[in-house]
Design an enzyme around this catalytic site. Structure first.
Site, PDB file in Angstrom:
ATOM      1  N   ARG A 110       0.838  -1.248   0.119  1.00 46.41           N
ATOM      2  CA  ARG A 110       0.049   0.076   0.056  1.00 46.41           C
ATOM      3  C   ARG A 110       0.923   1.060   0.075  1.00 46.41           C
ATOM      4  O   ARG A 110       1.774   1.298   1.054  1.00 46.41           O
ATOM      5  CB  ARG A 110      -0.765   0.092   1.239  1.00 46.41           C
TER       6      ARG A 110
ATOM      7  N   GLN B  98     -10.340  -3.733  -3.735  1.00 48.04           N
ATOM      8  CA  GLN B  98     -11.539  -3.155  -3.214  1.00 48.04           C
ATOM      9  C   GLN B  98     -12.615  -3.521  -4.052  1.00 48.04           C
ATOM     10  O   GLN B  98     -13.884  -4.012  -3.805  1.00 48.04           O
ATOM     11  CB  GLN B  98     -11.399  -1.718  -2.962  1.00 48.04           C
TER      12      GLN B  98
ATOM     13  N   HIS C 161      -7.197   0.634  -6.456  1.00 40.93           N
ATOM     14  CA  HIS C 161      -7.561  -0.184  -5.374  1.00 40.93           C
ATOM     15  C   HIS C 161      -8.206  -1.348  -5.858  1.00 40.93           C
ATOM     16  O   HIS C 161      -9.620  -1.306  -5.453  1.00 40.93           O
ATOM     17  CB  HIS C 161      -8.540   0.768  -4.395  1.00 40.93           C
TER      18      HIS C 161
ATOM     19  N   ASP D 144     -17.162   7.608  -1.761  1.00 41.58           N
ATOM     20  CA  ASP D 144     -16.003   7.600  -1.075  1.00 41.58           C
ATOM     21  C   ASP D 144     -15.529   9.158  -0.543  1.00 41.58           C
ATOM     22  O   ASP D 144     -16.183   9.819  -0.956  1.00 41.58           O
ATOM     23  CB  ASP D 144     -14.992   7.252  -2.047  1.00 41.58           C
TER      24      ASP D 144
ATOM     25  N   ARG E  87     -13.661  -8.262   1.530  1.00 33.69           N
ATOM     26  CA  ARG E  87     -12.257  -7.900   1.419  1.00 33.69           C
ATOM     27  C   ARG E  87     -11.638  -9.078   1.921  1.00 33.69           C
ATOM     28  O   ARG E  87     -10.487  -9.678   0.970  1.00 33.69           O
ATOM     29  CB  ARG E  87     -11.791  -6.768   2.299  1.00 33.69           C
TER      30      ARG E  87
ATOM     31  N   CYS F 149     -16.251   2.219   0.236  1.00 38.07           N
ATOM     32  CA  CYS F 149     -15.159   1.389   0.577  1.00 38.07           C
ATOM     33  C   CYS F 149     -14.790   1.307   2.233  1.00 38.07           C
ATOM     34  O   CYS F 149     -14.157   0.393   2.662  1.00 38.07           O
ATOM     35  CB  CYS F 149     -13.961   1.585  -0.070  1.00 38.07           C
TER      36      CYS F 149
END
Ligand code: CP
Ligand code: NVA
Length: 324
Positions: A121, A151, A148, A243, A311, A283
């Site tokens: 990340r 996700q 991402h 988001d 996830r 998310c």
């Protein structure tokens, strides 16, 4: 007995193709490969819920480099590796020599001698690409400024579970044209969905991602649009997604973004335009009262914690597919 996706027609060939691959962006994956991973995620979830022990990664290790904070990504990868019989190491960027200037290349080559896979990340997407180029083990993108993909995979697993299909559904993304928006857009295009992003001027998704997504959508019967008006995007949507307005690394723009994005809040008035059985997705982490109201995120259409749970299952599917 129910067949696992590994045993269905054509899936052996897909499984063979995925072994040893990096998971950097959905752009690199064919529609049938994405669908295979989603089906595998659903199967692994079923096995886990049935209490079955399934440990194809016994003796395998995953290093997880984190340059940014995380709740879901860290815990789901760590727990996922444990459930699959393997072991995960949390490597905070500042606690390893990367934080003191050791190059990504040298880090990648060194870690490849110890580990069977690396998750990263990071801020710059080029770090993920550089790491993958130099590593001799598979690399997974656990979020970069560009994308991402873990996700999006979990999100489309969630939509499939809730709606029973993906093709032809309309997903409206409201807010910042950011990393999460990009991966959802590419995923929707590859899965034959209709994706509409409503973003304010100056916060458009990356032009190349839009172009590549449109090209993918042409092959699947999906579509990709970018508009300014949230009401237009949300009208008749099967899914409303939002988001945070200021992603990690953009905190210094928070005040300005609150002003620009004010009309992009997902609230009862906006959501009333969607289909009566729409799903609300995010998310997480959410900034309640900014991009979404409590009424919506805690309301009957919200599936945000199912997404968070998925996830775990979606990433287990990635780990099994590329590392087992
Ligand atoms: N959605 C997501 O990636 O959450 P974390 O930042 O908590 O990992
Ligand atoms: N767009 C957000 C997603 C966090 C999971 C960020 O990059 O901070």
């Amino acid at each position: 007995m129910r067949q696992s996706p590994l045993q269905t027609a054509g899936s052996e060939e897909i499984a063979a193709r995925l072994k040893g691959r990096d998971f950097i962006g959905l752009v690199d994956y064919k529609p049938e490969e994405i669908r295979y991973l989603i089906d595998l995620a659903i199967e692994l979830k079923r096995r886990h819920q049935a209490g079955e022990i399934y440990q194809p990664l016994k003796g395998k290790t995953l290093g997880m480099i984190f340059e940014k904070s995380s709740t879901r990504t860290r815990v789901s990868f760590e727990v996922g590796m444990y459930q699959l019989g393997g072991y995960a190491l949390f490597l905070s960027r500042d606690d390893i020599q990367l934080g003191r200037g050791e190059t990504i290349r040298d880090t990648a080559q060194t870690l490849s001698r110890f580990l069977d896979g690396i998750m990263i990340r990071t801020y710059g997407h080029r770090n993920v690409v550089e790491l993958a180029r130099a590593a001799t083990v598979p690399v997974i993108n656990g979020l970069s400024d560009l994308s991402h993909p873990c996700q999006a995979l979990a999100d489309y697993q969630t939509v499939l579970e809730k709606k029973g299909r993906l093709e032809g559904l309309k997903i409206a993304f409201v807010g910042d044209g950011n990393n999460v928006c990009h991966s959802l857009m590419m995923g929707a295009a590859k899965l034959g969905m209709h994706f509409v992003a409503a973003v304010p001027e100056g916060y458009d998704p990356d032009g190349e991602v839009v172009q590549l997504s449109r090209e993918a959508a042409e092959q699947t019967g999906g579509s990709v649009a970018v508009v300014r008006d949230p009401a237009e995007a949300v009208t008749d949507a099967d899914v409303i997604y939002t988001d945070v307005w200021a992603s990690m690394g953009f905190e210094h723009e928070q005040k300005e973004r609150e002003r620009v994005f004010r009309k992009y809040q997902v609230n009862d008035k906006l959501a009333a335009r969607a289909k009566p059985d729409y799903l609300f997705m995010h998310c997480l982490p959410a900034h309640r009262g900014e991009e979404v109201t409590d009424e919506i995120i805690d309301g009957p259409h919200s599936v945000v914690f199912d997404e968070a749970e998925n996830r775990l299952h979606a990433q287990k599917a990635i780990l099994v597919a590329i590392m087992a």
